[in-house]
Motif scaffolding. Sequence first.
Motif, PDB file in Angstrom:
ATOM      1  N   ALA A  18       0.832  -1.206   0.000  1.00 27.99           N
ATOM      2  CA  ALA A  18       0.000   0.000   0.000  1.00 27.99           C
ATOM      3  C   ALA A  18       0.867   1.257   0.000  1.00 27.99           C
ATOM      4  CB  ALA A  18      -0.933  -0.005   1.213  1.00 27.99           C
ATOM      5  N   ALA A  19       1.834   1.307   0.901  1.00 29.23           N
ATOM      6  CA  ALA A  19       2.701   2.478   1.013  1.00 29.23           C
ATOM      7  C   ALA A  19       3.541   2.666  -0.247  1.00 29.23           C
ATOM      8  CB  ALA A  19       3.599   2.352   2.240  1.00 29.23           C
ATOM      9  N   ASN A  20       4.046   1.568  -0.798  1.00 31.64           N
ATOM     10  CA  ASN A  20       4.886   1.672  -1.993  1.00 31.64           C
ATOM     11  C   ASN A  20       4.090   2.110  -3.215  1.00 31.64           C
ATOM     12  OD1 ASN A  20       7.381   1.059  -0.836  1.00 31.64           O
ATOM     13  ND2 ASN A  20       7.092  -1.133  -1.083  1.00 31.64           N
ATOM     14  N   VAL A  21       2.899   1.550  -3.416  1.00 31.79           N
ATOM     15  CA  VAL A  21       2.072   1.973  -4.555  1.00 31.79           C
ATOM     16  C   VAL A  21       1.746   3.458  -4.431  1.00 31.79           C
ATOM     17  CG1 VAL A  21      -0.183   1.720  -5.684  1.00 31.79           C
ATOM     18  CG2 VAL A  21       1.127  -0.312  -5.058  1.00 31.79           C
ATOM     19  N   ARG A  22       1.347   3.876  -3.237  1.00 35.26           N
ATOM     20  CA  ARG A  22       0.999   5.290  -3.005  1.00 35.26           C
ATOM     21  C   ARG A  22       2.203   6.202  -3.267  1.00 35.26           C
ATOM     22  NH1 ARG A  22      -1.297   4.292   1.458  1.00 35.26           N
ATOM     23  NH2 ARG A  22       0.545   4.548   2.739  1.00 35.26           N
ATOM     24  N   ARG A  23       3.371   5.812  -2.746  1.00 33.86           N
ATOM     25  CA  ARG A  23       4.596   6.609  -2.902  1.00 33.86           C
ATOM     26  C   ARG A  23       5.037   6.665  -4.362  1.00 33.86           C
ATOM     27  NH1 ARG A  23       9.489   4.779  -3.395  1.00 33.86           N
ATOM     28  NH2 ARG A  23       8.961   2.724  -2.577  1.00 33.86           N
ATOM     29  N   SER A  34      -5.583   8.184 -12.910  1.00 33.20           N
ATOM     30  CA  SER A  34      -4.684   7.914 -14.035  1.00 33.20           C
ATOM     31  C   SER A  34      -3.989   6.563 -13.872  1.00 33.20           C
ATOM     32  CB  SER A  34      -3.680   9.045 -14.240  1.00 33.20           C
ATOM     33  OG  SER A  34      -2.872   9.216 -13.106  1.00 33.20           O
ATOM     34  N   LEU A  35      -3.647   6.185 -12.651  1.00 33.47           N
ATOM     35  CA  LEU A  35      -3.080   4.861 -12.427  1.00 33.47           C
ATOM     36  C   LEU A  35      -4.129   3.793 -12.735  1.00 33.47           C
ATOM     37  CD1 LEU A  35      -0.871   2.911 -11.631  1.00 33.47           C
ATOM     38  CD2 LEU A  35      -1.468   3.313  -9.222  1.00 33.47           C
ATOM     39  N   ALA A  36      -5.358   4.058 -12.361  1.00 27.03           N
ATOM     40  CA  ALA A  36      -6.440   3.112 -12.658  1.00 27.03           C
ATOM     41  C   ALA A  36      -6.584   2.930 -14.170  1.00 27.03           C
ATOM     42  CB  ALA A  36      -7.755   3.596 -12.041  1.00 27.03           C
ATOM     43  N   GLU A  44     -11.540   2.704  -7.566  1.00 26.62           N
ATOM     44  CA  GLU A  44     -11.883   2.170  -6.243  1.00 26.62           C
ATOM     45  C   GLU A  44     -10.920   1.058  -5.836  1.00 26.62           C
ATOM     46  OE1 GLU A  44     -15.236   4.258  -8.003  1.00 26.62           O
ATOM     47  OE2 GLU A  44     -14.125   2.538  -8.786  1.00 26.62           O
ATOM     48  N   PHE A  45     -10.536   0.213  -6.806  1.00 21.96           N
ATOM     49  CA  PHE A  45      -9.594  -0.857  -6.503  1.00 21.96           C
ATOM     50  C   PHE A  45      -8.218  -0.284  -6.180  1.00 21.96           C
ATOM     51  CE2 PHE A  45      -6.384  -4.042  -7.742  1.00 21.96           C
ATOM     52  CZ  PHE A  45      -6.751  -5.071  -6.892  1.00 21.96           C
ATOM     53  N   VAL A  46      -7.752   0.662  -6.993  1.00 23.24           N
ATOM     54  CA  VAL A  46      -6.444   1.286  -6.741  1.00 23.24           C
ATOM     55  C   VAL A  46      -6.446   1.960  -5.372  1.00 23.24           C
ATOM     56  CG1 VAL A  46      -4.814   3.058  -7.499  1.00 23.24           C
ATOM     57  CG2 VAL A  46      -5.903   1.558  -9.198  1.00 23.24           C
ATOM     58  N   ASP A  47      -7.524   2.652  -5.048  1.00 22.56           N
ATOM     59  CA  ASP A  47      -7.642   3.300  -3.739  1.00 22.56           C
ATOM     60  C   ASP A  47      -7.599   2.255  -2.620  1.00 22.56           C
ATOM     61  OD1 ASP A  47      -8.167   5.704  -2.070  1.00 22.56           O
ATOM     62  OD2 ASP A  47     -10.047   4.645  -1.640  1.00 22.56           O
ATOM     63  N   ALA A  48      -8.278   1.130  -2.818  1.00 23.88           N
ATOM     64  CA  ALA A  48      -8.269   0.065  -1.808  1.00 23.88           C
ATOM     65  C   ALA A  48      -6.859  -0.502  -1.632  1.00 23.88           C
ATOM     66  CB  ALA A  48      -9.251  -1.043  -2.197  1.00 23.88           C
ATOM     67  N   VAL A  49      -6.125  -0.664  -2.730  1.00 28.45           N
ATOM     68  CA  VAL A  49      -4.736  -1.137  -2.651  1.00 28.45           C
ATOM     69  C   VAL A  49      -3.916  -0.152  -1.823  1.00 28.45           C
ATOM     70  CG1 VAL A  49      -2.612  -1.552  -3.969  1.00 28.45           C
ATOM     71  CG2 VAL A  49      -4.800  -2.440  -4.820  1.00 28.45           C
ATOM     72  N   GLU A  50      -4.068   1.131  -2.104  1.00 30.23           N
ATOM     73  CA  GLU A  50      -3.267   2.155  -1.406  1.00 30.23           C
ATOM     74  C   GLU A  50      -3.648   2.288   0.069  1.00 30.23           C
ATOM     75  OE1 GLU A  50      -3.145   5.904  -3.388  1.00 30.23           O
ATOM     76  OE2 GLU A  50      -1.984   5.088  -5.067  1.00 30.23           O
ATOM     77  N   ARG A  51      -4.824   1.849   0.432  1.00 27.43           N
ATOM     78  CA  ARG A  51      -5.250   1.881   1.837  1.00 27.43           C
ATOM     79  C   ARG A  51      -4.994   0.554   2.543  1.00 27.43           C
ATOM     80  NH1 ARG A  51     -10.391   1.951   2.183  1.00 27.43           N
ATOM     81  NH2 ARG A  51     -10.881   1.882  -0.014  1.00 27.43           N
ATOM     82  N   GLY A  52      -4.442  -0.430   1.792  1.00 25.38           N
ATOM     83  CA  GLY A  52      -4.191  -1.742   2.378  1.00 25.38           C
ATOM     84  C   GLY A  52      -5.454  -2.544   2.574  1.00 25.38           C
ATOM     85  N   GLN A  53      -6.500  -2.196   1.827  1.00 25.72           N
ATOM     86  CA  GLN A  53      -7.793  -2.852   1.989  1.00 25.72           C
ATOM     87  C   GLN A  53      -8.114  -3.812   0.851  1.00 25.72           C
ATOM     88  OE1 GLN A  53      -9.651  -2.261   4.836  1.00 25.72           O
ATOM     89  NE2 GLN A  53      -7.810  -1.155   5.421  1.00 25.72           N
ATOM     90  N   ILE A  60      -0.742 -11.823  -7.152  1.00 27.96           N
ATOM     91  CA  ILE A  60       0.556 -11.565  -7.787  1.00 27.96           C
ATOM     92  C   ILE A  60       0.326 -10.938  -9.158  1.00 27.96           C
ATOM     93  CG2 ILE A  60       2.642 -12.654  -8.699  1.00 27.96           C
ATOM     94  CD1 ILE A  60       2.824 -13.186  -5.853  1.00 27.96           C
ATOM     95  N   ALA A  61      -0.670 -11.431  -9.881  1.00 25.35           N
ATOM     96  CA  ALA A  61      -0.976 -10.867 -11.204  1.00 25.35           C
ATOM     97  C   ALA A  61      -1.339  -9.394 -11.086  1.00 25.35           C
ATOM     98  CB  ALA A  61      -2.105 -11.648 -11.870  1.00 25.35           C
ATOM     99  N   ASP A  62      -2.093  -9.025 -10.042  1.00 28.42           N
ATOM    100  CA  ASP A  62      -2.430  -7.617  -9.816  1.00 28.42           C
ATOM    101  C   ASP A  62      -1.173  -6.796  -9.580  1.00 28.42           C
ATOM    102  OD1 ASP A  62      -5.235  -8.080  -9.951  1.00 28.42           O
ATOM    103  OD2 ASP A  62      -5.302  -8.546  -7.800  1.00 28.42           O
ATOM    104  N   LEU A  63      -0.246  -7.334  -8.791  1.00 29.14           N
ATOM    105  CA  LEU A  63       1.012  -6.628  -8.533  1.00 29.14           C
ATOM    106  C   LEU A  63       1.785  -6.424  -9.828  1.00 29.14           C
ATOM    107  CD1 LEU A  63       2.243  -8.316  -5.229  1.00 29.14           C
ATOM    108  CD2 LEU A  63       1.133  -6.083  -5.496  1.00 29.14           C
ATOM    109  N   GLU A  64       1.783  -7.436 -10.695  1.00 26.48           N
ATOM    110  CA  GLU A  64       2.473  -7.313 -11.980  1.00 26.48           C
ATOM    111  C   GLU A  64       1.856  -6.216 -12.834  1.00 26.48           C
ATOM    112  OE1 GLU A  64       2.137 -11.380 -13.288  1.00 26.48           O
ATOM    113  OE2 GLU A  64       4.151 -11.851 -12.559  1.00 26.48           O
ATOM    114  N   VAL A  65       0.525  -6.150 -12.872  1.00 26.58           N
ATOM    115  CA  VAL A  65      -0.167  -5.124 -13.664  1.00 26.58           C
ATOM    116  C   VAL A  65       0.115  -3.735 -13.105  1.00 26.58           C
ATOM    117  CG1 VAL A  65      -2.449  -4.235 -14.315  1.00 26.58           C
ATOM    118  CG2 VAL A  65      -1.963  -6.686 -14.494  1.00 26.58           C
ATOM    119  N   LEU A  66       0.021  -3.592 -11.783  1.00 32.28           N
ATOM    120  CA  LEU A  66       0.282  -2.289 -11.161  1.00 32.28           C
ATOM    121  C   LEU A  66       1.735  -1.871 -11.370  1.00 32.28           C
ATOM    122  CD1 LEU A  66      -1.781  -2.728  -7.883  1.00 32.28           C
ATOM    123  CD2 LEU A  66      -2.259  -1.096  -9.730  1.00 32.28           C
TER     124      LEU A  66
END
Length: 84
Positions: A18-23, A34-36, A44-53, A60-66
Amino acid sequence: MGSTHSSAESQPLVEVVAANVRRLRANKGLSVESLARGSGYSPEFVDAVERGQAAPELTIADLEVLADALDVDVSDLVTRDGLR
């Protein structure tokens, strides 16, 4: 006895991601929207990732896409080094 681990080392991985994606997003001057768009995910999904939710749905596939959308390696999303 005190712990020999720093607070970054004991931080749950979902919070590290969450912290790394946000940073990384902020460092690149990207908005959540724009990241979405760049990743194909909803804001909403990107926001949830950045909040650790986004766990346990975050894969892992989501991490690869992000990581691809941020133009970084997956390791940059999961490393604790940037949080010290």
